[in-house]
Design an enzyme around this catalytic site. Sequence first.
Site, short mmCIF file in Angstrom:
data_model
loop_
_atom_site.label_atom_id
_atom_site.label_comp_id
_atom_site.label_asym_id
_atom_site.label_seq_id
_atom_site.Cartn_x
_atom_site.Cartn_y
_atom_site.Cartn_z
CB CYS A 139 -0.93 -0.03 1.21
SG CYS A 139 -1.85 1.50 1.48
CB CYS A 157 0.06 2.02 4.02
SG CYS A 157 -1.62 1.40 3.79
#
Length: 303
Positions: free
Chosen positions: A39, A42
Site C-alpha cells: 500500500c 500507507c
Amino acid sequence: MATLGMTTAEREAVETFRRDVVEPSMNSLVLIDFWAEWCGPCKALTPVLEKVAADYADKGVVLAKVDTDKNQFIAAQFQIKSIPTVYAMFQGQLVADLTTARTETQLKAMLDQILRQLPIESEAASAEAELEPLIAMGEQVLGEGDAERALGIFQQLAEMAPTHPAVESGLVRALVATGRLDEAEAALAALPEESAKAPAIERARAALALARDAKPVDDLSGLAAEVAAHPDDHARRFELAGGQMAAGDRDAAADSLLAIIAADRDWNEGAARTQLLKLFEVVGLEDPWVSAQRRKLSAILFG
C-alpha cells in the site's frame, strides 16, 4: 474478542492484538494503523504517524501497526474496507476514526481534541500538575508588583520547562516589568514556532508592545493639568495615558483611553481602543479588573 470456535492461528492473532494494542490502551491512547506492505498511501502516512506518536509520547499516545495481510482475521473484526485506516483506542474501546488526517497538523489537531476529553495518565499531565501552582505563584508575585522576584521564579521554572508557553509568557512579562525590553524581545524571538502561537505568548507580546509604547513623562501632574485645560486634545491625552501606564497606574491609563474613545472612537485610526485592548491582554482577559473596564468600554460603544 471471543476466542471460542477460532483456529489456533486466529487465537494467536487475538492474543497478540490484546497484548500489543488492547492492554496498552488501558492507560494510553493507542493509534492503530491498519496497513499493508503493497500500500503506497500507507507508506506515505507511516512517517507522519511515527513522528506524531513520538511528539505525543509524553501525553500518553502510542502507535500500534497492524499488517492487514498478516492479520486478516483482526482486520475482518474491525471491518477494514480500505487502507490506510487509523483508529484511536482507549481502555479497549475505539474512540475515534483518524483516517481522514493525512498531515501532521491535521492529526495533531484531532489528537488534541481527543486528549482533552480522556482521563489519560501521562508524563505531561503529571508535569503540568506540578508546574501549575508554581506558575500561579509567579503570576501572583508579578501581579503584586515584585517584578524582580517574579523574574527569579520564572527563570527557575524555565529551567524545568523551557518550552512551556505559560512559563515563557511569565518570563517575558517579568523582563518587561523590570525594564529589560531587549531581553524580553530576544526571548520572544527565540521561541519555537508552535509555542509562539500560544495565547499566553500573545499576552507577553502585548506586554512588550505596550511597554515600547508607554513613554515615561517627567511631569505627569503637569501634563494632566494640560489635558484638563484642553480636553479635546486627544494626542496630549494619549501621551498622558502612556505616561500613566509607564508609571504603573493602569486605572488612570484606562480612564484616559476611555475618555478618548468616548469623544472620538476613530481618532488616529482607533489608537486609543487598540492601546486599551493591549492593556487588557497584558493584565489578563479573565481578570476582574479587565471585566470591569470592558463593561465601561461596552457602555461607550453601545450605550
